[in-house]
Each structure stands twice: as C-alpha cells, then as structure tokens.
Design a protein around this motif. Structure first.
Motif, PDB file in Angstrom:
ATOM      1  N   CYS A   1       0.867  -1.184   0.000  1.00  0.00           N
ATOM      2  CA  CYS A   1       0.000   0.000   0.000  1.00  0.00           C
ATOM      3  C   CYS A   1       0.902   1.232   0.000  1.00  0.00           C
ATOM      4  O   CYS A   1       1.731   1.407   0.902  1.00  0.00           O
ATOM      5  N   ILE A   2       0.785   2.051  -1.047  1.00  0.00           N
ATOM      6  CA  ILE A   2       1.588   3.282  -1.115  1.00  0.00           C
ATOM      7  C   ILE A   2       0.668   4.484  -0.916  1.00  0.00           C
ATOM      8  O   ILE A   2      -0.268   4.694  -1.708  1.00  0.00           O
ATOM      9  N   ASP A   3       0.901   5.238   0.129  1.00  0.00           N
ATOM     10  CA  ASP A   3       0.097   6.422   0.445  1.00  0.00           C
ATOM     11  C   ASP A   3      -1.412   6.144   0.388  1.00  0.00           C
ATOM     12  O   ASP A   3      -2.175   6.926  -0.190  1.00  0.00           O
ATOM     13  N   GLY A   4      -1.818   5.016   0.957  1.00  0.00           N
ATOM     14  CA  GLY A   4      -3.246   4.698   1.014  1.00  0.00           C
ATOM     15  C   GLY A   4      -3.803   4.061  -0.248  1.00  0.00           C
ATOM     16  O   GLY A   4      -5.010   3.814  -0.335  1.00  0.00           O
ATOM     17  N   LYS A   5      -2.949   3.787  -1.243  1.00  0.00           N
ATOM     18  CA  LYS A   5      -3.423   3.126  -2.485  1.00  0.00           C
ATOM     19  C   LYS A   5      -2.816   1.724  -2.563  1.00  0.00           C
ATOM     20  O   LYS A   5      -1.595   1.572  -2.412  1.00  0.00           O
ATOM     21  N   ILE A   6      -3.647   0.734  -2.809  1.00  0.00           N
ATOM     22  CA  ILE A   6      -3.145  -0.641  -2.952  1.00  0.00           C
ATOM     23  C   ILE A   6      -2.544  -0.797  -4.349  1.00  0.00           C
ATOM     24  O   ILE A   6      -3.228  -0.580  -5.355  1.00  0.00           O
ATOM     25  N   VAL A   7      -1.269  -1.147  -4.405  1.00  0.00           N
ATOM     26  CA  VAL A   7      -0.618  -1.295  -5.720  1.00  0.00           C
ATOM     27  C   VAL A   7      -0.295  -2.758  -6.044  1.00  0.00           C
ATOM     28  O   VAL A   7       0.003  -3.061  -7.206  1.00  0.00           O
ATOM     29  N   SER A   8      -0.334  -3.643  -5.057  1.00  0.00           N
ATOM     30  CA  SER A   8      -0.217  -5.072  -5.374  1.00  0.00           C
ATOM     31  C   SER A   8      -0.910  -5.881  -4.298  1.00  0.00           C
ATOM     32  O   SER A   8      -1.024  -5.445  -3.143  1.00  0.00           O
ATOM     33  N   ASN A   9      -1.404  -7.051  -4.705  1.00  0.00           N
ATOM     34  CA  ASN A   9      -2.126  -7.929  -3.770  1.00  0.00           C
ATOM     35  C   ASN A   9      -1.979  -9.359  -4.282  1.00  0.00           C
ATOM     36  O   ASN A   9      -2.678  -9.770  -5.191  1.00  0.00           O
ATOM     37  N   ILE A  10      -1.010 -10.078  -3.740  1.00  0.00           N
ATOM     38  CA  ILE A  10      -0.715 -11.436  -4.206  1.00  0.00           C
ATOM     39  C   ILE A  10      -1.368 -12.427  -3.238  1.00  0.00           C
ATOM     40  O   ILE A  10      -1.181 -12.328  -2.016  1.00  0.00           O
ATOM     41  N   ILE A  11      -2.138 -13.367  -3.787  1.00  0.00           N
ATOM     42  CA  ILE A  11      -2.814 -14.358  -2.939  1.00  0.00           C
ATOM     43  C   ILE A  11      -2.419 -15.760  -3.402  1.00  0.00           C
ATOM     44  O   ILE A  11      -2.643 -16.118  -4.555  1.00  0.00           O
ATOM     45  N   ALA A  12      -1.812 -16.525  -2.499  1.00  0.00           N
ATOM     46  CA  ALA A  12      -1.484 -17.920  -2.799  1.00  0.00           C
ATOM     47  C   ALA A  12      -2.521 -18.795  -2.107  1.00  0.00           C
ATOM     48  O   ALA A  12      -2.575 -18.863  -0.878  1.00  0.00           O
ATOM     49  N   ASN A  13      -3.374 -19.456  -2.902  1.00  0.00           N
ATOM     50  CA  ASN A  13      -4.414 -20.329  -2.328  1.00  0.00           C
ATOM     51  C   ASN A  13      -3.814 -21.695  -2.017  1.00  0.00           C
ATOM     52  O   ASN A  13      -2.881 -22.120  -2.675  1.00  0.00           O
ATOM     53  N   GLN A  14      -4.370 -22.339  -1.005  1.00  0.00           N
ATOM     54  CA  GLN A  14      -3.908 -23.692  -0.670  1.00  0.00           C
ATOM     55  C   GLN A  14      -4.962 -24.692  -1.127  1.00  0.00           C
ATOM     56  O   GLN A  14      -6.078 -24.675  -0.623  1.00  0.00           O
ATOM     57  N   THR A  15      -4.593 -25.542  -2.044  1.00  0.00           N
ATOM     58  CA  THR A  15      -5.576 -26.505  -2.578  1.00  0.00           C
ATOM     59  C   THR A  15      -5.523 -27.842  -1.841  1.00  0.00           C
ATOM     60  O   THR A  15      -6.417 -28.664  -1.988  1.00  0.00           O
ATOM     61  N   ILE A  16      -4.485 -28.028  -1.015  1.00  0.00           N
ATOM     62  CA  ILE A  16      -4.269 -29.325  -0.356  1.00  0.00           C
ATOM     63  C   ILE A  16      -5.456 -29.755   0.513  1.00  0.00           C
ATOM     64  O   ILE A  16      -5.715 -30.944   0.703  1.00  0.00           O
ATOM     65  N   HIS A  17      -6.226 -28.762   1.028  1.00  0.00           N
ATOM     66  CA  HIS A  17      -7.306 -29.078   1.976  1.00  0.00           C
ATOM     67  C   HIS A  17      -8.539 -29.706   1.324  1.00  0.00           C
ATOM     68  O   HIS A  17      -9.353 -30.311   2.014  1.00  0.00           O
ATOM     69  N   GLU A  18      -8.670 -29.515  -0.001  1.00  0.00           N
ATOM     70  CA  GLU A  18      -9.873 -30.002  -0.695  1.00  0.00           C
ATOM     71  C   GLU A  18     -10.109 -31.488  -0.425  1.00  0.00           C
ATOM     72  O   GLU A  18     -11.229 -31.921  -0.156  1.00  0.00           O
ATOM     73  N   GLN A  19      -9.027 -32.270  -0.475  1.00  0.00           N
ATOM     74  CA  GLN A  19      -9.164 -33.730  -0.313  1.00  0.00           C
ATOM     75  C   GLN A  19      -9.585 -34.122   1.102  1.00  0.00           C
ATOM     76  O   GLN A  19     -10.030 -35.242   1.315  1.00  0.00           O
ATOM     77  N   TYR A  20      -9.463 -33.203   2.062  1.00  0.00           N
ATOM     78  CA  TYR A  20      -9.841 -33.514   3.441  1.00  0.00           C
ATOM     79  C   TYR A  20     -11.218 -32.947   3.810  1.00  0.00           C
ATOM     80  O   TYR A  20     -11.691 -33.123   4.929  1.00  0.00           O
ATOM     81  N   GLY A  21     -11.823 -32.194   2.912  1.00  0.00           N
ATOM     82  CA  GLY A  21     -13.152 -31.650   3.162  1.00  0.00           C
ATOM     83  C   GLY A  21     -13.159 -30.498   4.157  1.00  0.00           C
ATOM     84  O   GLY A  21     -14.183 -30.161   4.733  1.00  0.00           O
ATOM     85  N   GLY A  22     -12.023 -29.861   4.386  1.00  0.00           N
ATOM     86  CA  GLY A  22     -11.936 -28.721   5.302  1.00  0.00           C
ATOM     87  C   GLY A  22     -10.479 -28.373   5.519  1.00  0.00           C
ATOM     88  O   GLY A  22      -9.594 -29.149   5.133  1.00  0.00           O
ATOM     89  N   VAL A  23     -10.237 -27.220   6.146  1.00  0.00           N
ATOM     90  CA  VAL A  23      -8.857 -26.787   6.349  1.00  0.00           C
ATOM     91  C   VAL A  23      -8.205 -27.621   7.466  1.00  0.00           C
ATOM     92  O   VAL A  23      -8.743 -27.711   8.570  1.00  0.00           O
ATOM     93  N   VAL A  24      -7.072 -28.223   7.169  1.00  0.00           N
ATOM     94  CA  VAL A  24      -6.311 -28.981   8.177  1.00  0.00           C
ATOM     95  C   VAL A  24      -5.242 -28.030   8.732  1.00  0.00           C
ATOM     96  O   VAL A  24      -4.311 -27.654   8.013  1.00  0.00           O
ATOM     97  N   PRO A  25      -5.379 -27.594  10.000  1.00  0.00           N
ATOM     98  CA  PRO A  25      -4.511 -26.528  10.527  1.00  0.00           C
ATOM     99  C   PRO A  25      -3.012 -26.781  10.363  1.00  0.00           C
ATOM    100  O   PRO A  25      -2.274 -25.900   9.935  1.00  0.00           O
ATOM    101  N   GLU A  26      -2.566 -28.002  10.657  1.00  0.00           N
ATOM    102  CA  GLU A  26      -1.136 -28.305  10.589  1.00  0.00           C
ATOM    103  C   GLU A  26      -0.619 -28.169   9.145  1.00  0.00           C
ATOM    104  O   GLU A  26       0.451 -27.601   8.905  1.00  0.00           O
ATOM    105  N   LEU A  27      -1.419 -28.665   8.195  1.00  0.00           N
ATOM    106  CA  LEU A  27      -1.014 -28.555   6.785  1.00  0.00           C
ATOM    107  C   LEU A  27      -1.015 -27.088   6.353  1.00  0.00           C
ATOM    108  O   LEU A  27      -0.137 -26.640   5.609  1.00  0.00           O
ATOM    109  N   ALA A  28      -1.995 -26.331   6.839  1.00  0.00           N
ATOM    110  CA  ALA A  28      -2.097 -24.910   6.463  1.00  0.00           C
ATOM    111  C   ALA A  28      -0.832 -24.164   6.873  1.00  0.00           C
ATOM    112  O   ALA A  28      -0.252 -23.421   6.075  1.00  0.00           O
TER     113      ALA A  28
END
Ligand code: KG4
Ligand code: ZN
Length: 333
Positions: free
Chosen positions: A19-46
């Motif tokens: 955020c530069i002077d109140g303006k967002i100039v980049s926003n990178i999001i890395a999603n975790q797909t590993i949880h899909e096979q468990y039917g919910g977020v597994v905290p340790e894997l996360a």
C-alpha cells in the motif's frame, strides 16, 4: 510518502500486499488446494504451506508494486483471529522482516480488516455505518464509528454463515469449500421450491445450527424415498438454502438499521462474494434508500490488501507494536 507491506496468513490463504500512500498497488494471494481432499482446512497442513508460500508471495508483491524492499516503511500483519499455527507464520515472518529492515511493526485484527477493505476503492463509506461481516468463522453486524472504533451489535450464537454454506455443501456431497458451488448451482435453481426454517431469535444475534439440522433431515428423508433425490434436485435445493441463509442475514440487518438509525450499509468477508446476498442487498438498499457498499470479489475473501489498508491507517497514527507481540487465535476488537 508511506509504503506499508501487509501480510495475511490467518487461515488457508497466504497473501502479501503493498500500500503506497493509502493506495493498494499489489495484492498477491497464494491459495492452498491441499485441503480439498480432506473436506476442510487442516490446521497443521495450512501452517506448513504458509511457510512455503510466504517468501515468494512477499517477493511477488514487492516486484508487482515496482518498489525495492528497502523502500518499505512498515509491516502490517494479521495478529488474529484465526488458526494459531497459520497466524504464527505471518507473525514470525513480519517480526523478522521488521527487525531486519529496522522498520515498525503494525498488528491488525482480521475482522476489522475485512471491514476496512471498503476503504481500498472509491466510493468509501462515511462513518458511522453498519457492516455485515460474514465469513467462514464469523457472522457479525458491526456498528463502525471510526477506522478502529467498532462495536459488534449482533453475532452468531453457533455456526457462521460461511459454515452454514460449507456444511450444507457437505450434506449435498459437494467438495470443500462449498459456498461458491452452492452459489453457482443456486443461480440455476428455483428458490421457492423448498422451505427451510428461519430461527426465531429476538435480538440482533444469529443462529444457523437449526437450519443445518433441518437440511440434514430433509436430505436424509428424501434420499430414503428416492436415492437420486440429490442429483435430480441439486439446483433447487441450493437456491432454496441460499435464499434462506440470505433472508436470515438481511432480516437482522434491517432490524439493526431501524435500531441504530444508520443507513450506510456494507457487507464484508468471504460470504459477501455470494451473488444471492449481493443482489438481495442491492434490491433492499434501493427500496429503503440505503447507501450500500459491496466489495470487489478479490477483497471479499481473505487477502492482504485489507491488512495493508488497515496498516496504513494505523501507520498514520503511529500505532505500532513491539517484537514481543504474539498471535491470538481469538482476538477481540
Ligand atoms: O473471509 P473468508 O475468505 O475466510 C474466513 O476468514 O473465514 O471466508 C470464507 C468463507 C467460506 O465459508 C466460503 O465457503 C465462503 O466464505 N464463500 C462463499 C462464497 N465465496 C466464499 N459462500 C457463499 N457464496 C460464495 N460465493
Ligand atoms: Zn476472513
């Protein structure tokens, strides 16, 4: 000039933003797909995947912003609420980054940040306004008096709205996270086809556990009579359930508007990506002359832009924390 690096790692998204002077100039999001096979977020894997993702996510956020690491003036990070192991990765990274760069550290409350996502783009809400914050872990009506002066005036007594979507999806044999899939099928279905109960709670609080049980019995009884009931009626079931969840949320919001006499209305959190909720709120807002604020899709679910934005407002106040700060799984406003 101020450059704030925002870090989000409260659940299963590793995200970094500049955020530069109140303006967002980049926003990178890395999603975790590993949880899909468990039917919910597994905290340790996360937390393990956060460890792998955090350095590349920050490097990408810095390069996408076309700045140099040494230009950063402060690091803002999600201190809580969330999964402790996940929070620990973002918190430890942020502390190390601040220490190595000799810059201040800013703690951010994830639920406040969801609300402050409304200050990323124009038009911005005016204080005071009411925000319905609906995510996988929370369902709150918040009276927002100032950037960091917020009062929870209603909240769920059991499941969160996102959980109601995800648990319904599980009952319907849909993969995790089911919220977006229910939304997708609901668009093709008849919402009047099946009637699900609305809980009777007098104040501004919510309850979704009764609805979940009603859906469970409804599916069990109908599948006993017709094994193909789910596949034959999936779209109508999704549309009917979604309509009920949306009506539970909006009926309470209407009550809150009357009680607090505030007509600036915002929604925030992952469930604010739901098209049924967005459309019904827009229609209700038009009917009642409310000023309605709906975030862009990328700022509904977990992201670091909202953390960087909250961090920017704290940077203006020089509201910093020391190296002894620890993450909080539960964090009050
Ligand atoms: O805010 P968020 O990304 O993470 C938490 O802080 O919890 O919210 C995630 C929740 C999940 O329950 C997910 O199913 C739900 O938001 N969600 C949706 C939609 N997109 C995400 N629920 C209904 N319809 C959607 N389109
Ligand atoms: Zn969230």
């Amino acid at each position: 000039m101020s450059i704030v690096l925002g870090i989000e790692s409260s659940c299963d998204e590793t995200s970094a933003s500049i955020c530069i002077d109140g303006k967002i100039v980049s926003n990178i999001i890395a999603n975790q797909t590993i949880h899909e096979q468990y039917g919910g977020v597994v905290p340790e894997l996360a937390s393990r995947v956060h460890q792998q993702n955090i350095v590349p996510a920050v490097a990408q956020a810095i390069s996408a912003a076309k700045i140099n690491k040494k230009d950063i003036d402060a690091v803002a990070f999600t201190r809580g609420p969330g999964l402790l192991g996940s929070l620990l990765v973002g918190t430890s990274f942020s502390k190390a980054f601040a220490l190595a760069s000799n810059i201040p550290l800013i703690e951010v409350n994830h639920m406040q940040a969801h609300i402050l996502a409304h200050f990323i783009d124009d038009p911005k809400p005016q204080f005071p306004f009411l925000c319905l914050t609906v995510s996988g872990g929370h369902t709150q009506i918040v009276l927002v008096k100032d950037y960091f002066e917020m009062e929870i005036v209603g909240e769920t007594l059991d499941d969160a709205a996102g959980e109601a979507f995800d648990k319904t999806a599980k009952i319907l044999n849909l993969p995790y996270p089911g919220g977006p899939l229910i939304d997708k099928y609901a668009k093709l279905g008849n919402a009047e086809r099946f009637k699900f109960p609305e809980p009777q709670i007098a104040n501004l609080n919510f309850s979704f556990s009764g609805l979940k049980t009603a859906i469970l019995y409804f599916v069990r009884d109908n599948v006993a009579k017709n094994p193909d009931f789910l596949t034959e009626n999936l779209e109508d079931i999704c549309a009917s359930v979604q309509q009920r969840i949306v009506s539970i949320l909006l009926n309470k919001l209407q009550k809150a508007v009357i009680q607090y006499q505030v007509t600036g209305i915002a929604i925030a959190g992952g469930v604010s990506a739901n098209s049924g909720l967005r459309n019904s709120l827009l229609a209700l807002g038009e009917k009642n002359n409310w000023d309605v604020f709906i975030p862009k899709f990328e700022y509904c679910t977990d992201n670091a832009a909202m953390i960087a934005m909250a961090g920017y407002y704290k940077y203006l106040k020089q509201d910093f924390v020391g190296q002894d700060v620890a993450p909080l799984a539960r964090m009050p406003f």
